[in-house]
Design a protein around this motif. Sequence first.
Motif, mmCIF file in Angstrom:
data_model
loop_
_atom_site.group_PDB
_atom_site.id
_atom_site.type_symbol
_atom_site.label_atom_id
_atom_site.label_comp_id
_atom_site.label_asym_id
_atom_site.label_seq_id
_atom_site.Cartn_x
_atom_site.Cartn_y
_atom_site.Cartn_z
ATOM 1 N N UNK A 186 0.799 -1.112 -0.030
ATOM 2 C CA UNK A 186 0.058 -0.147 0.098
ATOM 3 C C UNK A 186 0.823 1.412 0.148
ATOM 4 N N UNK A 187 0.696 2.062 -1.036
ATOM 5 C CA UNK A 187 1.227 3.424 -0.910
ATOM 6 C C UNK A 187 0.167 4.494 -0.506
ATOM 7 N N UNK A 188 -0.949 4.261 0.004
ATOM 8 C CA UNK A 188 -1.740 5.485 0.411
ATOM 9 C C UNK A 188 -2.507 6.286 -0.702
ATOM 10 N N UNK A 189 -2.783 5.889 -1.887
ATOM 11 C CA UNK A 189 -3.209 6.878 -3.127
ATOM 12 C C UNK A 189 -4.681 7.186 -2.702
ATOM 13 N N UNK A 190 -5.418 6.317 -1.985
ATOM 14 C CA UNK A 190 -6.740 6.512 -1.805
ATOM 15 C C UNK A 190 -7.697 6.181 -2.637
ATOM 16 N N UNK A 191 -7.172 5.313 -3.887
ATOM 17 C CA UNK A 191 -8.362 4.875 -4.720
ATOM 18 C C UNK A 191 -9.363 3.988 -4.136
ATOM 19 N N UNK A 217 -10.831 4.169 -1.288
ATOM 20 C CA UNK A 217 -11.796 5.082 -0.710
ATOM 21 C C UNK A 217 -12.760 5.604 -1.636
ATOM 22 N N UNK A 218 -12.218 5.984 -2.727
ATOM 23 C CA UNK A 218 -13.097 6.598 -4.084
ATOM 24 C C UNK A 218 -14.098 5.563 -4.307
ATOM 25 N N UNK A 227 -19.001 4.150 1.585
ATOM 26 C CA UNK A 227 -17.965 4.947 2.059
ATOM 27 C C UNK A 227 -17.273 4.647 3.392
ATOM 28 N N UNK A 239 -9.075 7.453 4.954
ATOM 29 C CA UNK A 239 -7.521 7.214 5.012
ATOM 30 C C UNK A 239 -7.033 7.994 6.207
ATOM 31 N N UNK A 241 -3.827 9.064 8.464
ATOM 32 C CA UNK A 241 -2.290 9.009 8.387
ATOM 33 C C UNK A 241 -1.959 8.494 6.985
ATOM 34 N N UNK A 242 -2.625 8.601 6.051
ATOM 35 C CA UNK A 242 -2.430 8.147 4.630
ATOM 36 C C UNK A 242 -2.477 6.627 4.504
ATOM 37 N N UNK A 243 -3.296 5.844 5.322
ATOM 38 C CA UNK A 243 -3.458 4.419 5.027
ATOM 39 C C UNK A 243 -4.864 4.055 5.155
ATOM 40 N N UNK A 271 2.266 11.591 2.976
ATOM 41 C CA UNK A 271 1.316 10.917 1.913
ATOM 42 C C UNK A 271 0.084 11.837 2.025
ATOM 43 N N UNK A 297 -3.608 11.164 0.256
ATOM 44 C CA UNK A 297 -4.265 10.225 -0.531
ATOM 45 C C UNK A 297 -5.104 10.882 -1.933
ATOM 46 N N UNK A 330 -6.140 10.397 -4.677
ATOM 47 C CA UNK A 330 -7.326 9.732 -5.408
ATOM 48 C C UNK A 330 -8.398 9.191 -4.728
ATOM 49 N N UNK A 331 -8.496 9.548 -3.189
ATOM 50 C CA UNK A 331 -9.743 9.247 -2.387
ATOM 51 C C UNK A 331 -11.026 10.373 -3.008
ATOM 52 N N UNK A 346 8.155 5.018 3.259
ATOM 53 C CA UNK A 346 7.009 4.124 3.154
ATOM 54 C C UNK A 346 7.260 2.801 2.484
#
Lengths: 293, 291
Positions: free
Chosen positions: A223-228, A230-231, A236, A240, A242-244, B82, B84, B86-87, B194
């Motif tokens: 995991x690199x915390x991009x947030x995909x 969550x999207x 819902x 995220x 702290x980025x995770x 970080x 996120x 794309x969230x 990371x």
Amino acid sequence: MGLLNSTNKTMGRKAKPAHVVMEKKMEATKEIKPVTNKIKIGHVHMSGCTGCLVSLADNSMGLIKILDDYADLVYCLTLADVRNIPEMDVALVEGSVCIQDKGSVEDIKETRKKSKIVVALGSCASYGNITRFSRGGQHNQPQHESFLPIGDIIDVDVYIPGCPPSPELIRNVAVMAYLLLEGDEDQKVLAGKYLKPLMDLAKRGTTGCFCDLMNDVINQGLCMGCGTCAASCPVRAITLEFGKPQGERDLCVKCGSCYGACPRSFFNLDVIPEFESISEIIAGALKEGESDD
Amino acid sequence: MIEDPYFGKYISCVSARSTDREILKKAQDGGIATTLMVFALEEGMIDGTIVAGEGDRPWEPEPIVAMTREDILKGRGTKYSISPQISWLKEATRSFGLDKVGVTGVCCQIQAVRKAQLYPINMRDVPGKVAFTVGLFCMENFPYKSLQSIVEDHAAQSLGSVKRMDITKGKFWVYTERGDVATLPLKATHKYEQPGCHVCLDYVSNLADISTGSVGSPDGWSTVFIRTKKGNEIWSKAVAAGMFETKPIEEVKPGLDLLRKIAKEKIDKNQKTIEERKTFGVNKALRNPYA
């Protein structure tokens, strides 16, 4: 690039002048363009909410174009007047299978028997999704309490996860299935490469959950915390911190979308970097007004 | 179209600097990403964009959907943690009602956008509504607590007093409001990286419409790769509108050789990590996302 160019040729408009001439001559006939190599697509409705079918229809003009040029809808209880499951090239199965309902069990087996490619359309067919939470006890069939993803009853070739699956992914799979079955060698290669990760998802299993992100992405150090994730979550349940990703596991409906969407679940380096040309091909293939009517 | 094993596909590459003084004031280098997004917004090519704004804690980035110049400017400057991005990608097309979404992000985030466009799993409307992506060069990223350790424990500065951070010339630089400059060797920061960054095979955001970063260009300038048709269109218009000063990349120092060396370093190292993951356990592999 050679591969993509040849795909463009077949899907694009190079052959148009011939059709235009033909159109004028055959003005009065019902089907203007003689289409010989359309594939047969069916929509099989198991226990689902019809949201997947609505998503399919939400391709609007794109769907019309697909039905004009690339595929016949040979079975679909909602949209086509056909009672029994016919032979199909591609069966899009929506919903999970109620194992207490004899008809459903027979239908899904029949679907497997009569289809070249079985696609689990949406998360109920793929992973059970919200139907996993069924406890039965509802009128007028209180005994209908156990619902299984179709992969627990038959072999499934392709997954299209999502609740509902996005119209665009259904469209892409339909176009790629056409190329796989009716395209030239290069197009078959492209379609095979495109569909492979969705076929791998089908092989991977019949359970989907936020837990997949924990088990197969975060715990695996990917995991690199991009947030995909969550999207992509339809309820819902993922935020995220702290980025995770953190999943509200009681909210999770077991649709498996987050894992499928995650760029670290699969990322095929022979397909995704070609995003520009592949998107152009698909857009070109489905362009409104391209059809001869 | 040029294809390079370490730079990916691109149409052209230049060294550039924004002409917008307000943007340059807080920009990390040439202010390329911010200026491009502001230009695209003002020209109507996007109607909003996801940028890394400011979070609750000092130097904690937080993705925001920016729909004004003022908001886009909150993304100026690199925050080494970080965000996120794309969230917000799907929500930008929904509650924000955007039809033309811009995304600024690092390599893996642009990869995520492209995957969402080709394999839109529960990403309805995203494929057609991503209008413009600007990718940033990225070696690795740090979780917020890592950044805290680096700045507060190693560099002995309070995060709240920091004005600017930079990674360049083999060092991690911390500049404070009161004019102090602390550095630590980059080597000391490696263990805080990371872990997910160690399987990344992209240094210069190969999949963005336009990608940019400091390496290869002189101080205050950025190296810019123009990659896609859309990127080329927006870049040409922006340059014609006087948004950027440019120099041919061949004429600047240190130039593409240094960039290639650093890109190769990252990608080769991470390829090795992916290889090592195959034999990580006893007859047990760690998962390979590219297989």
